[in-house]
Every structure is written in structure tokens, then in C-alpha cells.
Design a protein around this motif. Structure first.
Motif, short mmCIF file in Angstrom:
data_model
loop_
_atom_site.label_atom_id
_atom_site.label_comp_id
_atom_site.label_asym_id
_atom_site.label_seq_id
_atom_site.Cartn_x
_atom_site.Cartn_y
_atom_site.Cartn_z
N ALA A 195 0.83 -1.21 0.00
CA ALA A 195 0.00 0.00 0.00
C ALA A 195 0.86 1.25 0.00
CB ALA A 195 -0.92 0.01 1.21
N GLU A 196 0.47 2.22 -0.83
CA GLU A 196 1.18 3.50 -0.87
C GLU A 196 0.59 4.50 0.12
OE1 GLU A 196 0.89 4.63 -4.94
OE2 GLU A 196 2.14 2.98 -5.66
N SER A 197 -0.66 4.28 0.51
CA SER A 197 -1.28 5.19 1.47
C SER A 197 -2.45 4.55 2.22
CB SER A 197 -1.78 6.46 0.76
OG SER A 197 -2.74 6.13 -0.23
N ARG A 198 -2.95 3.42 1.74
CA ARG A 198 -4.15 2.81 2.35
C ARG A 198 -3.87 2.29 3.75
NH1 ARG A 198 -7.53 -2.15 2.06
NH2 ARG A 198 -5.88 -3.37 1.07
N ASN A 199 -2.72 1.73 3.97
CA ASN A 199 -2.33 1.26 5.29
C ASN A 199 -0.81 1.32 5.43
OD1 ASN A 199 -1.11 -1.29 4.36
ND2 ASN A 199 -3.22 -1.93 3.93
N ASP A 200 -0.32 1.02 6.62
CA ASP A 200 1.13 1.04 6.84
C ASP A 200 1.66 -0.35 7.17
OD1 ASP A 200 0.26 0.57 9.44
OD2 ASP A 200 1.72 1.94 10.34
N PHE A 245 3.48 -3.05 -6.40
CA PHE A 245 2.13 -2.88 -6.95
C PHE A 245 1.30 -2.20 -5.87
CE2 PHE A 245 -2.26 -4.36 -7.16
CZ PHE A 245 -2.59 -4.17 -8.50
N ASN A 246 0.62 -1.13 -6.20
CA ASN A 246 -0.13 -0.36 -5.19
C ASN A 246 -1.36 -1.11 -4.71
OD1 ASN A 246 -1.09 1.63 -3.50
ND2 ASN A 246 -2.04 2.80 -5.15
#
Length: 428
Positions: A195-200, A245-246
């Protein structure tokens, strides 16, 4: 007149509180003084977890026929909303409740003394260390470990073979990146779904591998620690090297799996069932390996994501029966095996994980004994301090991941800024 109005308001408020908590605060029965157990136990839980507890209750009643059960199914968020309301009022609480392991500290710290202790009932060495950490608040064991989420690397063995990559040659994250470049060149697929921003999640797993976490043992923020910085730099590097892959949504991830867009998913053991459900036609094409290390000679430490615990509120009118049922479900080997086979609940109870069912090969994963892999990983996951601020910390961390990956901001600066924000919010 004022007294009469006040009385009506108090009565109305009490009625609303009872309705919100789903009960009238009364429970029948109690614990027998003659060595047996009796009482009426109300259980709050969700979907498959509730179904498993219902099945075990029937077996428990064979030994303790005077114990009755009421099962109330609700969603995770609903459980938390009702628990918060009822803990504040002290009315309408269940006798047993499922709580995500990561959230147990929040309830234990915000409502001290409101949960029964299991310290004298449990042998800590029989469970994964991370699960005991989830159940321990201020040195007291206030919940029982249940299902666990040790993390491994799921990978497409067929794509690896097509690219000439051998999983056993991937020891470090540097090796992983280099293999990802080869994979991209030979197959066009990305190496890692991240994930690029959805989760860490990826950053958190890597941080745990290095013995780090958002908070230290005393609950102080430490997101600008060496472990945190190093983990975030690796996430940034994988993105910059063009091998990710995002993971922008669950549906996009499933589509990416179906279309061979990526080869690897770093995730917990529960992902086994999700992969099987998402891409049943890829049977025989998946395998599992441990997460790569940062350094070749690094002590092996695993990571965890997910899982739950069982807790008994102190307001229970049948606490001994409730605690004994919890212990029965969590430490009975047959119960653990059935929970896994029927509902995919991967246990944290080590004696149960020695059962033959966890040693069998999985046809979907090419006959690999994948659960042995996860058991060994689970033993290496260090205990961490989630604290009552875990949920807020994740949101801050997600924002940092987005800044660093998408905006290419400096890792140390972003994490130093996040550290200051956490200290301002959480340090008293």
C-alpha cells in the motif's frame, strides 16, 4: 417540581444506557460453592468466532450442565461501541467478549480494574510472546490469547520459476529487491503488493522485524527510532526501485492477483484463506517463505498482524464459570484444532500447534507444510506495547507513509515530525 423533573431525567437516562448495552444488568445464577460451576453466561463476539464459541459451549456443558449460555452476534465496531458505553456505566456488560488483540490495551488502560485477571490461570510459555503482550496491561494478564497473525511472504512459485528466481536465495531485503528487478524484467509483474497510502502494514512488519514499534515498553512514542527509520527507508526504496504494486483497495489487490500483476504479498497467516477464495484457479502456484531479513546475520525476528483475545469483564455475575470456559476454549487442543479446521482460526496455543493437522501439506500451496512455517515465525515475534493510542498511531503512520512514498519526502524529517505530534498528543 424540580426534584420530580430530575428524577424523570435520571430514570430516562438509565433506561437509554441499558438499551444501548443490550441488557438490563441482571444475570441469573452464579458460581457454585460445591466445586461445580453454574450461572448464565452472555457472550459477545462476531461471525466465525461466535460460531466456534457456540460449538465449544455444548461440550463445556457436558461437564458443567448448570452453566447456561446466551450468544449475541455483532460486528467488531459494534462490540467496541457497546463495550465502551457499558464500561462507562458499569451496566449491561457481557460475561465474555471477543476483542482484537491490538485493541485490548486500549480497553485495559482506559478502564483499569474492569476486567478479570488470568495471571494465575495461564502458563505464559504456552503461547506466542506477542499474544501474551496483547493480553497484559500494567503487568496483569487481563485476557486470554486466541487466534494469532504471524506474518510471512506469500509468493507465486510459478512466476519465480519463470523468472529463474529461487526463494531460498532470498535471504535479505536487498536480495528481495534484486530478485524483484529480475522478475519485472522477465515477466512484467511487480514483486510486492504494498500500500502507498491505504495502510502502513509493510512498514509496521519491517519495523517489528527490527524489534521496533510505535511505542516503547513504557508507552512512549518512538517512531523516529533507528528501527523505524530503517524500516521506512526500505519501503521507500522498494517503491523507488519500481518493484511494488499499489495495494489501493482489497478489490484492486484481488484483481491484481487474478491478472498476475504481482508475485508477493507480505501478510499474516489468515491470508491463506483469502488467497484461496480470491484466486481458486491458482492452486499449486503459491508458496510461503519467511519475511526477508535486513542483514544476513540478523537474529530472526518475525512480525504479526491481527488476531483476537477473549476477556471477562469484572462486572460478570458468574466470573469463575466465564473464566473457566475461556480457559477451556483456549487451551483444549481439540477445540483449537476444530477452530482452525472449521473457521480458519489459527491458534496461538503452542501445544495445539504440535497437532498433526498443522504438520500436513496444503495442496493449494503445492503440498508445502505452510503452517509449520507460520508456527516457527510466531515464536520469534517479539512482544510489543500497543497502548490505548494504537488506533491513532496507525492513522498518523499512514499519513507518513503517503508523504514518504508518494511525495518522496525525507524519511527522518517526516518521522521526526510524527514523533513530535505523537508526543504532543500522547505524552502526559
Amino acid at each position: 417540581m424540580k426534584k420530580k423533573i430530575l428524577s424523570v431525567l435520571i430514570a430516562s437516562t438509565l433506561t437509554l444506557s441499558l438499551a444501548a448495552c443490550g441488557g438490563n444488568g441482571e444475570q441469573k445464577g452464579g458460581d457454585s460453592g460445591e466445586g461445580g460451576l453454574s450461572g448464565e453466561i452472555t457472550v459477545w463476539s462476531w461471525d466465525v468466532a461466535l460460531a466456534h464459541l457456540e460449538a465449544q459451549a455444548e461440550k463445556f456443558q457436558e461437564k458443567y450442565p448448570d452453566v447456561e449460555f446466551n450468544f449475541e452476534e455483532m460486528g467488531v465496531s459494534q462490540v467496541y461501541q457497546k463495550m465502551t458505553t457499558c464500561l462507562q456505566s458499569g451496566i449491561g456488560l457481557p460475561d465474555i467478549v471477543s476483542i482484537e488483540g491490538e485493541q485490548m490495551a486500549k480497553f485495559g488502560e482506559k478502564f483499569p480494574g474492569k476486567f478479570e485477571e488470568f495471571s494465575d490461570m495461564i502458563s505464559k510459555e504456552d503461547f506466542f510472546p506477542i499474544k501474551m503482550a496483547e493480553c497484559t496491561v500494567d503487568g496483569k494478564v487481563i485476557a486470554y490469547p486466541w487466534d494469532s497473525g504471524p506474518c510471512g511472504m506469500f509468493y507465486r512459485s510459478d512466476l519465480f520459476e519463470e523468472a529463474g528466481i529461487k526463494a531460498e536465495d532470498i535471504i535479505t531485503w536487498d536480495d528481495f529487491i534484486e530478485a524483484g528487478k529480475v522478475l519485472k524484467d522477465k515477466t512484467g509483474a511487480d514483486m510486492l503488493c504494498m500500500a502507498e497510502s491505504r495502510n502502513d502494514n509493510t512498514y509496521r512488519m519491517l519495523m517489528m522485524q527490527l524489534g521496533g514499534f510505535y511505542f516503547d515498553a513504557e508507552g512512549n512514542p518512538q517512531v523516529n527510532s533507528e528501527a523505524s527509520i530503517r524500516a521506512m527507508e526500505m519501503c521507500q526504496r522498494m517503491y523507488q526501485e519500481g518493484i511494488t504494486f499499489n495495494n489501493s483497495s482489497w478489490d484492486d489487490m484481488v484483481t491484481g492477483m487474478s491478472d498476475d500483476k504481482f508475485a508477493c504479498i507480505a501478510e499474516a497467516v489468515w491470508m491463506v484463506g483469502s488467497i484461496k477464495d480470491a484466486v481458486p484457479d491458482q492452486e499449486g502456484k503459491w508458496a510461503v517463505m519467511p519475511l526477508p531479513r535486513f542483514d544476513e546475520n540478523q537474529e530472526s525476528m518475525g512480525a504479526s498482524n491481527g488476531g483476537s483475545v477473549l476477556a471477562v469483564p469484572s462486572a460478570s455475575k458468574a466470573p469463575e464459570a466465564a473464566k473457566e470456559f475461556v480457559k477451556f476454549c483456549m487451551e483444549d487442543i481439540d477445540a483449537n484444532v476444530e477452530g482452525f479446521q472449521n473457521y480458519g482460526l489459527y491458534p496461538s496455543y503452542l501445544p495445539a500447534l504440535e497437532s498433526e493437522v498443522f504438520k500436513e501439506g496444503d495442496d493449494y500451496f503445492g503440498g508445502q507444510q505452510i503452517f509449520d512455517v507460520f508456527t516457527e515465525i510466531g515464536k520469534t515475534v517479539p512482544g510489543v506495547n500497543y497502548t490505548e493510542n494504537f488506533a491513532e498511531a496507525i492513522e498518523m503512520s499512514k499519513n507518513s507513509v503517503a508523504k514518504i512514498i508518494l511525495d518522496n519526502e525525507n524519511v527522518e524529517k517526516v518521522l521526526n515530525d510524527e514523533q513530535k505530534e505523537m508526543e504532543a498528543k500522547f505524552v502526559k
